[in-house]
Design a protein around this motif. Structure first.
Motif, mmCIF file in Angstrom:
data_model
loop_
_atom_site.group_PDB
_atom_site.id
_atom_site.type_symbol
_atom_site.label_atom_id
_atom_site.label_comp_id
_atom_site.label_asym_id
_atom_site.label_seq_id
_atom_site.Cartn_x
_atom_site.Cartn_y
_atom_site.Cartn_z
ATOM 1 N N HIS A 11 0.858 -1.163 -0.055
ATOM 2 C CA HIS A 11 -0.090 0.083 -0.056
ATOM 3 C C HIS A 11 0.700 1.121 0.057
ATOM 4 C CE1 HIS A 11 -3.460 2.718 0.673
ATOM 5 N NE2 HIS A 11 -2.509 3.182 1.738
ATOM 6 N N SER A 13 1.742 4.811 0.595
ATOM 7 C CA SER A 13 1.284 5.972 1.277
ATOM 8 C C SER A 13 1.112 7.388 0.545
ATOM 9 C CB SER A 13 1.931 6.190 2.445
ATOM 10 O OG SER A 13 1.594 7.578 3.111
ATOM 11 N N THR A 14 0.306 8.333 0.657
ATOM 12 C CA THR A 14 0.322 9.486 -0.213
ATOM 13 C C THR A 14 1.328 10.557 0.495
ATOM 14 O OG1 THR A 14 -1.408 10.501 1.180
ATOM 15 C CG2 THR A 14 -2.057 9.452 -0.850
#
Length: 198
Positions: A11, A13-14
């Motif tokens: 995943h 992360s922004t």
């Protein structure tokens, strides 16, 4: 039984590592102190962290003994366990580096292959190997924890320098010979090097 790891997807992360570094106003990196027990790894790592902290650098010190009280408490000192000890320490360190922190690890890490594997999980320029060099004879004279005496008496097995080898680093970023340098002298050399990297 079917392996499930093929269903595990990273995943992203922004908020990125560069974002965190920008917030902290400095680069993040792993400073890896290696050397025999009693060479001064923890002393130098602690002194370096203190100075960096006073200069506003976000830091965290991963001490090998402290890690063995928690995340590595189920590991012994066989070559296999030492390998896993280093892997876990490096992976924890990588999380800190991703968080934008300068992480210092003070671990004997006696085997070149394990140190190389630790380096390989970091991006280029993020891993600084500090070889805290000190002759075995001097480390035994210091013996701050009384471990060499116990190892020589056969009370401790797989002890680096006595019943297990220590492979000197082939290409560390910096070598600090604590048999000739005082703590202050070694710290000054190290600080000069680290400040250029920040």
């Amino acid at each position: 039984m079917e392996r499930q790891d093929k269903y595990i997807v990273w995943h992203q992360s922004t908020v990125t590592k560069k974002d965190r570094q920008a917030l902290n106003k400095h680069k993040s990196m792993m400073i890896w102190f290696t050397g025999l027990s009693g060479s001064g790894k923890s002393t130098l790592a602690d002194a370096l962290e203190r100075v960096l902290y006073t200069e506003g650098v976000r830091t965290y010190l991963l001490d090998g003994d402290n890690l063995r009280h928690g995340v590595n408490q189920n590991l012994g000192f066989s070559p296999e366990d030492r390998k896993e000890n280093i892997r876990r320490t490096a992976e924890v360190g990588k999380l800190f580096v991703d968080a934008g922190v300068v992480v210092l690890a003070a671990v004997i890490s006696p085997f070149e292959a394990d140190r190389k594997a630790a380096r390989n999980i970091f991006e280029e320029g993020e891993f600084i190997e500090v070889y805290v060099k000190c002759p075995l004879e001097e480390c035994e004279l210091r013996d701050p924890k009384g471990l060499y005496k116990k190892a020589r008496a056969g009370e401790i097995q797989n002890f680096t320098g006595v019943t297990q080898p220590y492979e000197e680093p082939k290409n560390p970023e910096i070598v600090l010979d604590t048999s000739v340098l005082s703590v202050d002298e070694a710290l000054k050399k190290l600080l000069d090097f680290i400040r250029e990297s920040l």
